[in-house]
Scaffold this active site. Sequence first.
Site, PDB file in Angstrom:
ATOM      1  N   ASN A  13      16.782  -8.860  34.371  1.00 47.94           N
ATOM      2  CA  ASN A  13      17.232  -7.468  34.424  1.00 47.94           C
ATOM      3  C   ASN A  13      16.194  -6.689  35.233  1.00 47.94           C
ATOM      4  OD1 ASN A  13      17.963  -4.823  33.964  1.00 47.94           O
ATOM      5  ND2 ASN A  13      17.456  -4.841  31.777  1.00 47.94           N
ATOM      6  N   LYS A  15      16.269  -3.681  36.165  1.00 44.95           N
ATOM      7  CA  LYS A  15      16.205  -2.244  35.841  1.00 44.95           C
ATOM      8  C   LYS A  15      16.196  -1.435  37.148  1.00 44.95           C
ATOM      9  CE  LYS A  15      14.079  -3.536  31.534  1.00 44.95           C
ATOM     10  NZ  LYS A  15      13.269  -3.187  30.397  1.00 44.95           N
ATOM     11  N   HIS A  99      22.297  -1.698  26.693  1.00 45.86           N
ATOM     12  CA  HIS A  99      20.860  -1.975  26.776  1.00 45.86           C
ATOM     13  C   HIS A  99      20.123  -0.853  26.046  1.00 45.86           C
ATOM     14  CE1 HIS A  99      16.814  -2.281  28.336  1.00 45.86           C
ATOM     15  NE2 HIS A  99      17.087  -3.559  28.541  1.00 45.86           N
ATOM     16  N   GLU A 101      17.638   0.855  26.722  1.00 43.98           N
ATOM     17  CA  GLU A 101      17.307   2.040  27.538  1.00 43.98           C
ATOM     18  C   GLU A 101      18.532   2.926  27.727  1.00 43.98           C
ATOM     19  OE1 GLU A 101      15.403  -0.223  30.627  1.00 43.98           O
ATOM     20  OE2 GLU A 101      13.890  -0.755  29.139  1.00 43.98           O
ATOM     21  N   GLU A 171      17.618  -7.759  21.576  1.00 43.42           N
ATOM     22  CA  GLU A 171      16.417  -7.232  22.210  1.00 43.42           C
ATOM     23  C   GLU A 171      15.766  -6.203  21.290  1.00 43.42           C
ATOM     24  OE1 GLU A 171      16.418  -7.684  26.711  1.00 43.42           O
ATOM     25  OE2 GLU A 171      17.570  -5.892  26.297  1.00 43.42           O
ATOM     26  N   GLY A 177       9.227  -4.307  27.273  1.00 39.67           N
ATOM     27  CA  GLY A 177       8.271  -3.692  28.189  1.00 39.67           C
ATOM     28  C   GLY A 177       6.929  -3.378  27.544  1.00 39.67           C
ATOM     29  N   SER A 216       9.788  -8.766  26.500  1.00 42.11           N
ATOM     30  CA  SER A 216       8.515  -9.338  26.946  1.00 42.11           C
ATOM     31  C   SER A 216       8.536 -10.866  27.054  1.00 42.11           C
ATOM     32  CB  SER A 216       7.369  -8.867  26.049  1.00 42.11           C
ATOM     33  OG  SER A 216       7.242  -7.450  26.116  1.00 42.11           O
TER      34      SER A 216
END
Length: 252
Positions: A13, A15, A99, A101, A171, A177, A216
């Site tokens: 991904n 991003k 996701h 985010e 996730e 991250g 991660s």
Amino acid sequence: MAEPSPTPVIAGNWKMHKGPESARKFCREFIQVAPPTTGRTILIFAPALSVCTVREALSEHRIGIGVQNIHWEDEGAFTGELSAAMAKEAGATHVLVGHSERRHVFGETDEQTAWKVAAALAHGLVPVLCVGETIEERKAGRLEEVILRQLHAATTELDERDLRRLLIAYEPVWAIGTGETATPADAADAHGRLRGRLRERLGDHAAGVPILYGGSVKPDNARELLAAEDVEGVLVGGASLDPRDFAKIAAA
Ligand code: PGA
């Protein structure tokens, strides 16, 4: 009949990284170092602007291309959005839905994830439904409640056939991250709960729905995460930006 375990899925991904030129450079380098695509499914979730470039650059290779988000409508006055139909036309095969985010930075709701899953399926895109708890939710003992609620909300309207077309990505928000990774045991625990819920809907066919771990994932921890029970793949953010690192993860 029991479903055979799916082939491992290694998904990157990107991003909001890599416009068309840097995407082309990545693809050129990645195909030099990537492991064979037999026995594994490799997917790249590129920014929408770079999807056509990635498709062209990888046209000789069996690598799926995804977008990171879609709107649920097919077209219309939705400035800044893109639809499943448009992503499909550009050559995308997959789409990330929900996701963290999107949920936590852009306020996407459970209801919207359901609409997006339905739109993706209607246009022949495979939705990768992302679920995961925040650190506060985890500390409050709400892991199962949160991830099963997210799974339920996005899939409750689907019939068995459509549900079997999904990929799920667990996730944990606190691992995205941050350099902090869930242990293989944490991943297996959450994946087991998701699988249990899928089994209630699909019986033995639940084994055929891949559940990816994300948060991660790096070249040095991918192998042990992929070896964990009920983990059929990984969704990789930061480490997918480097062709060598992503190739190492794909080889794990
Ligand atoms: P990360 O991101 O690998 O950089 O933690 C994972 C993701 O958000 O999909």
